[in-house]
Scaffold this active site. Sequence first.
Site, PDB file in Angstrom:
ATOM      1  N   ARG A   1       0.545  -1.011  -0.538  1.00  0.00           N
ATOM      2  CA  ARG A   1       0.070  -0.257   0.117  1.00  0.00           C
ATOM      3  C   ARG A   1       0.764   1.299  -0.465  1.00  0.00           C
ATOM      4  O   ARG A   1       2.003   0.958  -0.085  1.00  0.00           O
ATOM      5  CB  ARG A   1      -0.895   0.267   1.678  1.00  0.00           C
ATOM      6  CG  ARG A   1      -0.195   0.085   2.634  1.00  0.00           C
ATOM      7  CD  ARG A   1      -0.227   1.637   3.374  1.00  0.00           C
ATOM      8  NE  ARG A   1       0.853   1.406   4.465  1.00  0.00           N
ATOM      9  CZ  ARG A   1       1.802   2.249   4.256  1.00  0.00           C
ATOM     10  NH1 ARG A   1       2.117   2.216   3.434  1.00  0.00           N
ATOM     11  NH2 ARG A   1       2.233   1.745   5.431  1.00  0.00           N
TER      12      ARG A   1
ATOM     13  N   GLU B   1      -0.416   9.999   8.242  1.00  0.00           N
ATOM     14  CA  GLU B   1       1.223   8.612   9.136  1.00  0.00           C
ATOM     15  C   GLU B   1       0.961   9.123  10.180  1.00  0.00           C
ATOM     16  O   GLU B   1       0.972   9.969  10.977  1.00  0.00           O
ATOM     17  CB  GLU B   1       2.105   9.937   8.550  1.00  0.00           C
ATOM     18  CG  GLU B   1       2.555   8.615   7.818  1.00  0.00           C
ATOM     19  CD  GLU B   1       1.927   7.643   6.813  1.00  0.00           C
ATOM     20  OE1 GLU B   1       1.781   6.847   7.139  1.00  0.00           O
ATOM     21  OE2 GLU B   1       2.058   8.468   5.621  1.00  0.00           O
TER      22      GLU B   1
ATOM     23  N   ASP C   1      -2.817   5.502  13.510  1.00  0.00           N
ATOM     24  CA  ASP C   1      -3.595   4.522  13.301  1.00  0.00           C
ATOM     25  C   ASP C   1      -3.433   4.705  14.715  1.00  0.00           C
ATOM     26  O   ASP C   1      -4.755   3.868  15.170  1.00  0.00           O
ATOM     27  CB  ASP C   1      -3.408   3.884  12.152  1.00  0.00           C
ATOM     28  CG  ASP C   1      -2.121   2.766  11.796  1.00  0.00           C
ATOM     29  OD1 ASP C   1      -0.807   3.568  12.867  1.00  0.00           O
ATOM     30  OD2 ASP C   1      -1.749   2.404  11.336  1.00  0.00           O
TER      31      ASP C   1
ATOM     32  N   GLY D   1      10.795  -3.833   2.810  1.00  0.00           N
ATOM     33  CA  GLY D   1      11.024  -2.265   3.616  1.00  0.00           C
ATOM     34  C   GLY D   1      11.604  -0.659   2.962  1.00  0.00           C
ATOM     35  O   GLY D   1      12.291  -0.018   3.868  1.00  0.00           O
TER      36      GLY D   1
ATOM     37  N   GLY E   1       8.372   1.147   3.334  1.00  0.00           N
ATOM     38  CA  GLY E   1       7.958   1.572   3.399  1.00  0.00           C
ATOM     39  C   GLY E   1       6.330   1.558   2.855  1.00  0.00           C
ATOM     40  O   GLY E   1       5.426   2.630   3.062  1.00  0.00           O
TER      41      GLY E   1
ATOM     42  N   SER F   1       5.360  -4.259   2.531  1.00  0.00           N
ATOM     43  CA  SER F   1       5.886  -5.466   2.088  1.00  0.00           C
ATOM     44  C   SER F   1       5.558  -6.026   3.372  1.00  0.00           C
ATOM     45  O   SER F   1       4.999  -7.685   3.218  1.00  0.00           O
ATOM     46  CB  SER F   1       7.192  -5.684   1.969  1.00  0.00           C
ATOM     47  OG  SER F   1       8.066  -5.163   2.735  1.00  0.00           O
TER      48      SER F   1
ATOM     49  N   ASP G   1      -2.049  -1.306   7.914  1.00  0.00           N
ATOM     50  CA  ASP G   1      -1.582  -1.737   6.388  1.00  0.00           C
ATOM     51  C   ASP G   1      -2.151  -3.232   6.520  1.00  0.00           C
ATOM     52  O   ASP G   1      -1.826  -3.784   5.115  1.00  0.00           O
ATOM     53  CB  ASP G   1       0.166  -1.832   7.049  1.00  0.00           C
ATOM     54  CG  ASP G   1       0.839  -0.180   7.313  1.00  0.00           C
ATOM     55  OD1 ASP G   1       0.548   0.259   7.143  1.00  0.00           O
ATOM     56  OD2 ASP G   1       1.937  -0.798   7.617  1.00  0.00           O
TER      57      ASP G   1
ATOM     58  N   TYR H   1       9.233   3.345  16.031  1.00  0.00           N
ATOM     59  CA  TYR H   1       8.343   3.041  16.410  1.00  0.00           C
ATOM     60  C   TYR H   1       8.251   3.157  17.220  1.00  0.00           C
ATOM     61  O   TYR H   1       6.751   4.487  17.841  1.00  0.00           O
ATOM     62  CB  TYR H   1       8.006   1.962  15.447  1.00  0.00           C
ATOM     63  CG  TYR H   1       6.907   2.006  14.769  1.00  0.00           C
ATOM     64  CD1 TYR H   1       6.148   3.263  13.738  1.00  0.00           C
ATOM     65  CD2 TYR H   1       5.841   1.063  15.458  1.00  0.00           C
ATOM     66  CE1 TYR H   1       4.233   2.778  13.239  1.00  0.00           C
ATOM     67  CE2 TYR H   1       4.597   1.019  15.393  1.00  0.00           C
ATOM     68  CZ  TYR H   1       3.537   2.141  14.334  1.00  0.00           C
ATOM     69  OH  TYR H   1       2.763   1.532  14.038  1.00  0.00           O
TER      70      TYR H   1
END
Length: 397
Positions: free
Chosen positions: A36, A42, A45, A134, A136, A139, A184, A234
């Site tokens: 996606r 950003e 979520d 990797g 973003g 994957s 995602d 993160y």
Amino acid sequence: MIDQNILLTQLADETAKKFQQHYGRAPRWIAAAPGRVNIIGEHTDYNDGFVFPMAIERYTVIAADRPARAGENQVNWHCARTNQSASFPLTQPVPKAEPKHWTNYIRGVFAGFQHRGIDTGPLDALMTSNVPLGGGLSSSAALEVSTATLIETVTGQKLDPVEKALLCQKAEHDYAGMPCGIMDQFISALGQKDKILLLDCRSRKTELVPISDPEIEVLIINTNVKHELTGGGYAQRRRQCEEAARILGVPALRDATADLLEQNKAKLDPVVFRRAAHVISEIERTVHAAAGIRVSNWPAVGALMYASHRSLRDDYEVSCEELDVVVDIAQEIGADGGVIGCRMTGGGFGGCAVALVKADKVQAIASRIAETYEQRTRIKSSLFVSRPAAGATVVKG
Ligand code: GLA
């Protein structure tokens, strides 16, 4: 300059061929799920806010069959992209591999189905993928959701798609150790062709927003850098958001306003203040950008994308030099050159930027970004265009 996307049917044929070469027979089942790109919204979520992603025409495809020889109750998995093979036993629950091992995403999804009393029995599987790793572009979600779709096909037990996305998110939390939000897995499972999905991550209500203007293209620019040093960044951002919500006295930053934040400035650590400032403003920008796309108000959408990038760069501090270079170049090309807006996309610390561009200028824009990026960073980028794609699909079942 622009990499071509391979059709899903073609990728599935290649996967079937590779399965045949590897296992000596044709696969019985084939399932796929896309990566996606997030247009805006950003790090909102996990704050119960809004996100605005679309599935892309890049997929992970898995072909599978029962093992030829009866034997152990295990799953054999071959990754054609990296030419690695691995097996894991179907004990209850499926054991974790060592940290960072690629099979953890797969194992976690099998465990989620086991938890619901759904057992697959032994399998031989082979996967291919053209979702950049990797980068973003999710994957990992593509791997989880394609695995879940395969298991649904093998067992004939279809989950509600939202439950399926939640199962995949839990796999990522528990088996891959990444405390991700729901965006995602949700978009990989529920994406729809030609639609961007405005998702309220609290109520999980969705609104499909068509990109109906044929003159607009979504250009994805991969910086081809990934800054591993910030691996814990993160989880740290999540904790800072929770701290801000606690001090502001709200269940989540979704419930806070810029005024409330300002009134409580003295109580907040300056870094935590900036993190909250990003999230609160980004949620607002996301809703406005969706409204702008609905009526093709491109100048407004572009301004919101650039503002999102600045906020992620300065307040949330998840951008990096290479991403900033791409966004600078896009802004230098500007509206006259056909760029509507550009921003980093995904978790950050490297990976991709997304730009909305005028279709008739996309080649020229791509060349200029690639050349200037290489001059300024000495790194080669990769670029591709994608229409919003459909979510997970069963290709053969
Ligand atoms: C990663 C996570 C998502 C989301 C984004 C940032 O992709 O998996 O849940 O938090 O980062 O928006």
